[in-house]
Design an enzyme around this catalytic site. Structure first.
Site, PDB file in Angstrom:
ATOM      1  N   LYS A   8       4.349 -22.730  53.319  1.00  0.00           N
ATOM      2  CA  LYS A   8       4.906 -21.740  54.252  1.00  0.00           C
ATOM      3  C   LYS A   8       3.974 -21.474  55.452  1.00  0.00           C
ATOM      4  CE  LYS A   8       8.141 -19.764  50.992  1.00  0.00           C
ATOM      5  NZ  LYS A   8       8.821 -18.559  50.514  1.00  0.00           N
ATOM      6  N   THR A  89       8.030 -16.120  41.647  1.00  0.00           N
ATOM      7  CA  THR A  89       8.322 -15.856  43.067  1.00  0.00           C
ATOM      8  C   THR A  89       7.359 -14.831  43.662  1.00  0.00           C
ATOM      9  OG1 THR A  89      10.649 -16.318  42.669  1.00  0.00           O
ATOM     10  CG2 THR A  89      10.144 -15.079  44.654  1.00  0.00           C
ATOM     11  N   ARG A 100       1.019 -19.926  43.720  1.00  0.00           N
ATOM     12  CA  ARG A 100       1.339 -18.618  44.317  1.00  0.00           C
ATOM     13  C   ARG A 100       0.305 -17.554  43.969  1.00  0.00           C
ATOM     14  NH1 ARG A 100       7.802 -19.168  43.377  1.00  0.00           N
ATOM     15  NH2 ARG A 100       8.360 -19.929  45.460  1.00  0.00           N
ATOM     16  N   ASN A 110       4.825 -15.869  49.868  1.00  0.00           N
ATOM     17  CA  ASN A 110       4.417 -16.341  48.538  1.00  0.00           C
ATOM     18  C   ASN A 110       3.933 -17.796  48.557  1.00  0.00           C
ATOM     19  OD1 ASN A 110       6.907 -17.408  49.025  1.00  0.00           O
ATOM     20  ND2 ASN A 110       7.820 -16.881  47.069  1.00  0.00           N
ATOM     21  N   HIS A 113       7.514 -22.669  48.884  1.00  0.00           N
ATOM     22  CA  HIS A 113       8.845 -22.729  48.280  1.00  0.00           C
ATOM     23  C   HIS A 113       8.883 -23.982  47.415  1.00  0.00           C
ATOM     24  CE1 HIS A 113      13.166 -22.989  47.741  1.00  0.00           C
ATOM     25  NE2 HIS A 113      13.027 -24.268  48.017  1.00  0.00           N
TER      26      HIS A 113
END
Ligand code: CMP
Length: 137
Positions: A8, A89, A100, A110, A113
């Protein structure tokens, strides 16, 4: 079997190498990586199952805020093994040793994905890569 992971925007430029190392150290083969920046249209389509949820707007804005790295990985029981390594998550609930837990700072930040099943892996790989492109790997 193959699956898809996205590094991310907030950790992409600084920590992609460390995320890839964790994947390799845990027996995943890196099949293909692509650096890109999502626009509103593409991000909305990718996350359409979350449309209408309270965090949807924040998620789309965040995912379009900077570059991401899309990674195709390969391993036996790939999607299941990837979910284990990625963790829950919410980084606060993720187990020690997961991506994570190590790199996530909250929600939607987080860290990564990951496709959540074999079927979503195929759909998500097809979302980012044409069949013609996939034949090259
Ligand atoms: P991801 O695996 O990319 O799939 C959907 C994303 O929505 C999820 O990771 C988080 O980034 C985000 N998300 C899920 N729940 C929340 C929440 N309660 N608040 C903000 N973002 C969330």
């Amino acid at each position: 079997m193959r699956s898809l992971l996205i590094v991310k925007p907030d950790i992409c430029k600084g920590k992609t190498g460390m995320v890839l190392s964790m994947l390799i150290d845990n027996g995943f083969k890196i099949v293909f990586t692509k650096i890109m920046q999502l626009d509103f249209k593409v991000a909305s389509e990718f996350y359409k199952e979350h449309f209408g949820k309270p965090f949807y707007g924040q998620l789309i804005d965040f995912m379009c805020s900077d570059q991401i790295v899309v990674v195709v990985v390969e391993k036996l029981n790939c999607a299941e093994e990837l979910r284990k390594l990625v963790g829950s998550t919410n980084p606060e609930e993720a187990a020690e040793g997961t991506i994570r837990k190590k790199f996530g700072t909250g929600l939607p930040k987080n860290a990564v994905h990951a496709s959540d099943s074999g079927i979503s892996s195929m759909k998500e790989i097809d979302f980012f890569f044409s069949k013609e492109e996939q034949l090259k790997w």
